[in-house]
Scaffold this active site. Structure first.
Site: not given
Ligand code: SF4
Length: 330
Positions: A33, A62, A95, A117, A147, A216, A244
């Site tokens: 992504c 990951h 993350h 991100c 995250e 996302c 992941s």
């Molecule tokens: Fe990828 Fe979505 Fe994670 Fe951003 S939030 S790194 S776009 S999987």
């Protein structure tokens, strides 16, 4: 939408071919992504600019293959900032990190780059706003995921409660039901999260939150592609790491659509006994798995089967995130 592509692996005219046929449906979108692409670019550009070593706090994304490739270029991966020596650059993973991490880096005058991100950073800002408005936050996510740890670290301790399941949403008790907000991890199951959000909204009609969820575009697009592909498959292989989140969700989505599904880190993980009776295989990759690993699996399949590939395309992605100014200038 499906596209039928002639497979380069199907051309076996030069030798007698005793390999059984296998239809391989390949999900699109799959793999990297924009957030993962940006994070890897940040480490590579930092290595170019400052030379090795560049330290990275936590796996940048990951995926073992990605981490090993960056290690070979001079990146050093650590779990905590106090493992980073003074005077070397350090990158924070995609993350996201608790606020205490950049604060500690600043206190040591470290040269740090934040590869969080932008879609995770957006959730961080939402959390700050809800907390500043005095709302207690119910955060839908998986305990222990970096995250989740990073998002909890954006607000004062005690102002966020983790909700993992619909049962949690049914059972949670709050001090002030009229003063709540909710947010979600970006890499959850779209369907499971909708159920959890619906339960929170049923119990707490005034709860504030994003429209729908914070999942996302990449997570939802990859799940939608697997939903379209998996009902036609006897078996689905998801290329991705066990830690992941978005890859694990892809495997679950495939199973819910009636296919047997396995998560593999790369071609060498394939167990050929899985293929007994299989005529149609689905193939996808989590957001942190590079395309080279998809091609490696296709090549390995081609040595056992006469492979006919078909792309199952449900969306075309053109998202690109800007790099930090420190690496590309203004
Ligand atoms: Fe990828 Fe979505 Fe994670 Fe951003 S939030 S790194 S776009 S999987």
């Amino acid at each position: 939408m499906t596209d039928t592509l002639a497979s380069p692996l199907a051309d076996t005219s030069a030798r007698p071919d005793h390999r059984p046929p296998l239809a391989v449906l390949i999900a699109a979108p799959r793999g990297f992504c924009a957030g993962v692409d940006r994070a890897i670019n940040i480490v590579e550009l930092a290595l170019e600019r400052w030379g090795a070593p560049v330290y990275v706090r936590h796996e940048i994304v990951h995926n073992r293959f990605v981490v090993d490739t960056l290690k070979a270029k001079g990146a050093i991966f650590v779990e905590e900032l106090d493992e980073v020596p003074d005077g070397v650059p350090v990158v924070f993973s995609a993350h996201g990190v608790p606020k205490s991490v950049p604060a500690a880096a600043q206190a040591r005058d470290l040269n740090y780059l934040d590869a969080t991100c932008p879609l995770v950073s957006k959730v961080h800002r939402q959390a700050e706003r809800l907390a500043a408005a005095g709302r207690h936050i119910l955060f839908i996510g998986h305990e222990g995921h970096p995250e989740v740890i990073g998002t909890f670290g954006q607000v004062p301790e005690g102002s966020m409660t983790l909700i993992e399941t619909v049962d949690d949403a049914r059972a949670v008790t709050v001090a002030d039901p009229a003063n709540l907000g909710f947010l979600t991890q970006t890499t959850l199951s779209v369907d499971d999260t909708a159920d959890v959000v619906a339960e929170l909204q049923r119990r707490f009609p005034g709860i504030m939150g994003p429209r729908g969820d914070d999942i996302c575009y990449a997570t939802s697009n990859r799940q939608a592609a697997v939903k379209a592909m998996a009902p036609r498959c006897d078996l689905v292989l998801v290329i991705g790491a066990t830690n992941s989140s978005n890859s694990q969700r892809l495997r679950e989505v495939a199973e819910r659509e009636g296919a047997r599904a396995f998560l593999i880190s790369r071609a060498s993980d394939i167990d050929w006994q899985w293929f007994d009776g299989v005529t149609t295989l689905g193939l996808t990759a989590g957001a942190s798995a590079p395309e080279v690993l998809v091609q490696e699996v296709l090549t390995r399949l081609g040595s056992h089967f006469t492979v006919h590939t078909e792309n199952v395309t449900t969306a075309v992605e053109e998202v690109v995130f800007k790099l930090p100014r420190a690496l590309v200038g203004d």
